[in-house]
Design a protein around this motif. Structure first.
Motif, mmCIF file in Angstrom:
data_model
loop_
_atom_site.group_PDB
_atom_site.id
_atom_site.type_symbol
_atom_site.label_atom_id
_atom_site.label_comp_id
_atom_site.label_asym_id
_atom_site.label_seq_id
_atom_site.Cartn_x
_atom_site.Cartn_y
_atom_site.Cartn_z
ATOM 1 N N LEU A 177 0.880 -1.170 0.000
ATOM 2 C CA LEU A 177 0.000 0.000 0.000
ATOM 3 C C LEU A 177 0.916 1.218 0.000
ATOM 4 C CD1 LEU A 177 -3.095 -0.048 0.266
ATOM 5 C CD2 LEU A 177 -2.801 0.210 2.729
ATOM 6 N N LEU A 200 -2.574 4.180 -1.419
ATOM 7 C CA LEU A 200 -3.021 4.187 -0.017
ATOM 8 C C LEU A 200 -4.531 4.205 0.156
ATOM 9 C CD1 LEU A 200 -0.652 6.749 1.749
ATOM 10 C CD2 LEU A 200 -0.859 4.297 2.184
ATOM 11 N N THR A 220 -6.790 2.642 -1.155
ATOM 12 C CA THR A 220 -7.473 1.359 -1.344
ATOM 13 C C THR A 220 -8.001 0.762 -0.050
ATOM 14 O OG1 THR A 220 -5.971 0.903 -3.151
ATOM 15 C CG2 THR A 220 -7.116 -0.974 -2.247
ATOM 16 N N MET A 221 -7.337 1.094 1.056
ATOM 17 C CA MET A 221 -7.571 0.357 2.296
ATOM 18 C C MET A 221 -9.044 0.230 2.689
ATOM 19 S SD MET A 221 -5.147 0.046 5.309
ATOM 20 C CE MET A 221 -5.379 -0.950 6.739
#
Ligand code: CTP
Length: 236
Positions: free
Chosen positions: A143, A170, A172-173
Motif C-alpha cells: 500500500l 493508499l 485502497t484500504m
C-alpha cells in the motif's frame, strides 16, 4: 486442483485483556479473492484476522488469527500445504513489547501520560520465503503513496524475496474499488508488469489477479503433492 492460501484482514496486537493496537483493514479484498478462487475451482484456505469480512462460498477453509504472532504460527502450520500464498493481511509493523502486555486484566487509569514501548514484528512474508519450496508462488501487497508506488514495490520484492507484488495506492484500504499494479520479481523469473484497467471493484480485481496467478501457478507446480509436503510444519 491448485491450492491457494490467503491471509486476510488486520492483526490486533494486545495491550491488556480489553485493548489492542489494530488497523482499519476490512478484509474485503482477501475475502473476495477467496470466494472467486473457490468459484474457479481452487482449493482455498484462508487465515482470517479479527473483525474481517467472511468469505461466503462453501468450501473455503477458514482458520482464525488475532495477532501477528498467531498469524506467524498459523503460517508455519499451513504454508507447506499451498501452491500459492497471497499475503493480503495488514500485519502490524509494531506491537507492544511483551513486558508491557498483561492480558490477565485491564490497565487502570492513573492520570498523567502513558507511554507504551513497541517492538518490530518480524516480516512474515520474508520468513515464508526462507521456508518455502521453490515451486511455491509467493505474492505480497504494498500500500503506497502514488508517487512512490513503483520504487517501493520493487524494493519490497527484493527485500522479501517474493515472486509478485500487488502495489496499490493508499486510498485502497477502506475503499470498494482498487487500481492495482501487479509487478513480478525478475530475479525469480517473473517478467510480469500489469495494471488494472483503471479503478475496478474488489470482486473484479480478485478475478483479474486470479487469472494471472492461475497460469503462473500451473507453470510452477509439479503434478503431485506428497503427503509430507501437505502436513509438515515449519517455524518461521
Ligand atoms: N507483511 C508481513 N509481515 C509484516 C508486515 C507486513 O508479512 N510484519 C506483509 C503484508 O501482508 C503485505 C506486505 O508484507 O503483503 C506489505 O509489506 P510491508 O513492507 O509491511 O508494507 P508496509 O508496512 O505497507 O510498508 P512500509 O513499512 O514501507 O509502510
Amino acid at each position: 486442483m491448485a491450492r491457494i492460501l490467503i491471509t486476510v484482514g488486520p492483526t490486533y496486537e494486545p495491550i491488556d485483556a480489553v485493548r489492542f493496537i489494530g488497523n482499519r483493514s476490512s478484509g474485503k479484498l482477501g475475502s473476495s479473492l477467496a470466494d472467486r478462487a473457490a468459484e474457479l475451482g481452487w482449493e482455498v484456505r484462508i487465515l482470517l484476522g479479527p473483525n474481517a469480512v467472511l468469505p461466503i462460498e462453501d468450501g473455503v477453509d477458514v482458520i482464525r488469527f488475532a495477532s501477528a504472532q498467531d498469524l506467524q504460527d498459523a503460517l508455519g502450520q499451513h504454508l507447506a500445504w499451498c501452491d500459492c500464498l497471497v499475503m493480503a493481511a495488514a500485519v502490524a509493523d509494531y506491537r507492544p513489547k511483551a513486558c508491557e502486555v498483561d492480558c490477565s486484566g485491564k490497565r487502570r487509569r492513573t492520570g498523567g501520560d502513558l507511554s507504551i514501548s513497541l517492538e518490530s514484528t518480524p516480516d512474515l512474508l520474508a520468513g515464508c520465503s526462507k521456508n518455502a519450496r521453490s515451486n511455491q508462488l509467493l505474492v505480497g501487497f504494498a500500500l503506497e503513496p502514488a508517487d512512490e508506488l513503483e520504487a517501493s514495490a520493487l524494493r519490497k520484492l527484493g527485500e522479501k524475496n517474493i515472486d509478485l507484488i500487488v502495489a496499490n495506492p493508499l486510498e485502497t484500504m477502506d475503499a470498494d474499488a482498487i487500481h492495482a499494479r501487479l509487478i513480478g520479481n525478475q530475479d525469480r523469473g517473473m517478467n510480469i508488469d500489469q495494471t488494472t484497467d483503471g479503478s475496478i471493484s474488489k470482486d473484479a480485481f480478485a478475478a483479474w489477479l486470479l487469472g494471472h496467478l492461475d497460469s503462473l501457478v500451473a507453470e510452477r507446480i509439479s503434478p503431485a503433492h506428497t503427503n509430507t509436503e501437505s502436513t509438515s510444519h515449519v517455524k518461521l
